[in-house]
Design a protein around this motif. Structure first.
Motif, PDB file in Angstrom:
ATOM      1  N   GLN A  62      53.499  26.764 -20.293  1.00 16.02           N
ATOM      2  CA  GLN A  62      54.341  25.586 -20.541  1.00 16.02           C
ATOM      3  C   GLN A  62      55.604  25.594 -19.686  1.00 16.02           C
ATOM      4  O   GLN A  62      56.135  24.543 -19.336  1.00 16.02           O
ATOM      5  N   VAL A  63      56.087  26.783 -19.359  1.00 18.20           N
ATOM      6  CA  VAL A  63      57.249  26.887 -18.470  1.00 18.20           C
ATOM      7  C   VAL A  63      56.902  26.316 -17.098  1.00 18.20           C
ATOM      8  O   VAL A  63      57.667  25.540 -16.509  1.00 18.20           O
ATOM      9  N   PHE A  64      55.720  26.670 -16.596  1.00 21.73           N
ATOM     10  CA  PHE A  64      55.280  26.136 -15.308  1.00 21.73           C
ATOM     11  C   PHE A  64      54.933  24.659 -15.410  1.00 21.73           C
ATOM     12  O   PHE A  64      55.153  23.888 -14.466  1.00 21.73           O
ATOM     13  N   ALA A  65      54.386  24.255 -16.556  1.00 21.03           N
ATOM     14  CA  ALA A  65      54.059  22.839 -16.758  1.00 21.03           C
ATOM     15  C   ALA A  65      55.312  21.980 -16.642  1.00 21.03           C
ATOM     16  O   ALA A  65      55.290  20.897 -16.034  1.00 21.03           O
ATOM     17  N   ALA A  66      56.410  22.459 -17.228  1.00 13.92           N
ATOM     18  CA  ALA A  66      57.672  21.724 -17.140  1.00 13.92           C
ATOM     19  C   ALA A  66      58.213  21.725 -15.708  1.00 13.92           C
ATOM     20  O   ALA A  66      58.777  20.726 -15.242  1.00 13.92           O
ATOM     21  N   ARG A  67      58.018  22.818 -15.018  1.00 18.55           N
ATOM     22  CA  ARG A  67      58.512  22.946 -13.639  1.00 18.55           C
ATOM     23  C   ARG A  67      57.807  21.974 -12.704  1.00 18.55           C
ATOM     24  O   ARG A  67      58.416  21.392 -11.805  1.00 18.55           O
ATOM     25  N   PHE A  68      56.493  21.787 -12.918  1.00 20.64           N
ATOM     26  CA  PHE A  68      55.693  20.996 -11.977  1.00 20.64           C
ATOM     27  C   PHE A  68      55.230  19.664 -12.549  1.00 20.64           C
ATOM     28  O   PHE A  68      54.536  18.917 -11.860  1.00 20.64           O
ATOM     29  N   ALA A  69      55.584  19.361 -13.798  1.00 22.97           N
ATOM     30  CA  ALA A  69      55.131  18.127 -14.457  1.00 22.97           C
ATOM     31  C   ALA A  69      53.609  18.007 -14.372  1.00 22.97           C
ATOM     32  O   ALA A  69      53.052  17.015 -13.899  1.00 22.97           O
ATOM     33  N   ILE A  70      52.933  19.073 -14.802  1.00 22.97           N
ATOM     34  CA  ILE A  70      51.480  19.131 -14.752  1.00 22.97           C
ATOM     35  C   ILE A  70      50.978  19.650 -16.094  1.00 22.97           C
ATOM     36  O   ILE A  70      51.620  20.497 -16.720  1.00 22.97           O
ATOM     37  N   GLU A  71      49.846  19.124 -16.536  1.00 23.13           N
ATOM     38  CA  GLU A  71      49.298  19.523 -17.834  1.00 23.13           C
ATOM     39  C   GLU A  71      48.429  20.775 -17.679  1.00 23.13           C
ATOM     40  O   GLU A  71      47.513  20.811 -16.856  1.00 23.13           O
ATOM     41  N   PRO A  72      48.698  21.828 -18.472  1.00 21.78           N
ATOM     42  CA  PRO A  72      47.860  23.035 -18.385  1.00 21.78           C
ATOM     43  C   PRO A  72      46.441  22.767 -18.880  1.00 21.78           C
ATOM     44  O   PRO A  72      46.235  22.030 -19.845  1.00 21.78           O
ATOM     45  N   LEU A  73      45.480  23.373 -18.217  1.00 18.62           N
ATOM     46  CA  LEU A  73      44.083  23.331 -18.635  1.00 18.62           C
ATOM     47  C   LEU A  73      43.786  24.646 -19.351  1.00 18.62           C
ATOM     48  O   LEU A  73      43.790  25.713 -18.730  1.00 18.62           O
ATOM     49  N   VAL A  74      43.582  24.569 -20.654  1.00 21.46           N
ATOM     50  CA  VAL A  74      43.421  25.779 -21.474  1.00 21.46           C
ATOM     51  C   VAL A  74      41.965  26.220 -21.441  1.00 21.46           C
ATOM     52  O   VAL A  74      41.049  25.408 -21.635  1.00 21.46           O
ATOM     53  N   ASP A  75      41.754  27.518 -21.183  1.00 21.89           N
ATOM     54  CA  ASP A  75      40.386  28.028 -21.061  1.00 21.89           C
ATOM     55  C   ASP A  75      40.300  29.416 -21.697  1.00 21.89           C
ATOM     56  O   ASP A  75      40.966  30.352 -21.253  1.00 21.89           O
ATOM     57  N   GLU A  76      39.467  29.535 -22.718  1.00 20.97           N
ATOM     58  CA  GLU A  76      39.359  30.803 -23.451  1.00 20.97           C
ATOM     59  C   GLU A  76      38.717  31.907 -22.610  1.00 20.97           C
ATOM     60  O   GLU A  76      38.823  33.090 -22.949  1.00 20.97           O
TER      61      GLU A  76
END
Length: 201
Positions: A62-76
């Motif tokens: 989420q820290v990087f998501a805020a930095r780049f305005a990009i949604e993380p793709l969560v993968d188990e």
């Protein structure tokens, strides 16, 4: 493709505890370290941001998501080892109270799962599927950032570098550190391993 593998920040979990699929949150220091890492990013933003589904990785992502305005793709498939019945117990307690199983696992950890858990071979299999899918959907100039764990990052590096699985523990993977490999002409090259800063383009 540039693949940047970032280990999540530290947690408040006791270092003496067995933590794999266990889900402690980031510590205050963990947040600070990841924020510092993100602030030092150079060059183009990632096209994709992936994260393990465990909380410490998602909070870091989420820290990087805020930095780049990009949604993380969560993968188990990027999760840490599953240590099964040993999760949350102290390693010295495991060695004392489950001595036979612990010794067998320690001697054969690549193929021997922890009780009701995973072996490193299991982690290799699931990360291989993730990496294969990634290579099939990215282009030459794409940059991919994946926030994961020591075990899954080591597994990915075994695939990328052709390392024998038994040598995986020789690779240093520390919290809030970066490893970068580049896919060019059908093979991976190493740009950096376990760096405290993102490498320049």
């Amino acid at each position: 493709m540039d693949l940047i593998l970032t280990c999540h920040g530290t947690t408040d979990a006791d270092a003496a505890l067995c933590v794999g699929h266990g889900d402690p949150p980031l510590s205050a220091r963990g947040f600070t370290d990841v924020q510092g890492l993100a602030a030092g990013w150079t060059g183009a933003a990632p096209r994709f941001l992936f994260s393990s589904d465990l909380r410490r990785a998602q909070q870091s992502a989420q820290v990087f998501a805020a930095r780049f305005a990009i949604e993380p793709l969560v993968d188990e498939r990027l999760r840490e080892f599953d240590f099964g019945r040993w999760e949350g117990r102290r390693w010295d307690q495991i060695a004392r109270e489950d001595a036979l199983a612990y010794r067998h696992w320690l001697d054969n950890w690549v193929i021997q799962p922890a009780p009701d858990g995973e072996s490193f071979a299991d982690v290799l299999r699931r990360t291989a599927v993730w990496l294969s899918a990634l290579l099939g959907t990215t282009q030459g100039n794409d940059r991919v950032l994946a926030v994961a764990h020591p075990g899954s990052i080591r597994a990915l590096l075994c695939h990328a570098l052709g390392l024998p699985p038994a040598r995986a523990t020789a690779l240093a993977v520390e919290p809030a550190k970066v490893t970068r490999v580049c896919w060019r002409n059908g093979q991976f090259d190493v740009a950096c391993v376990n760096s405290a800063v993102f490498p320049a383009d």
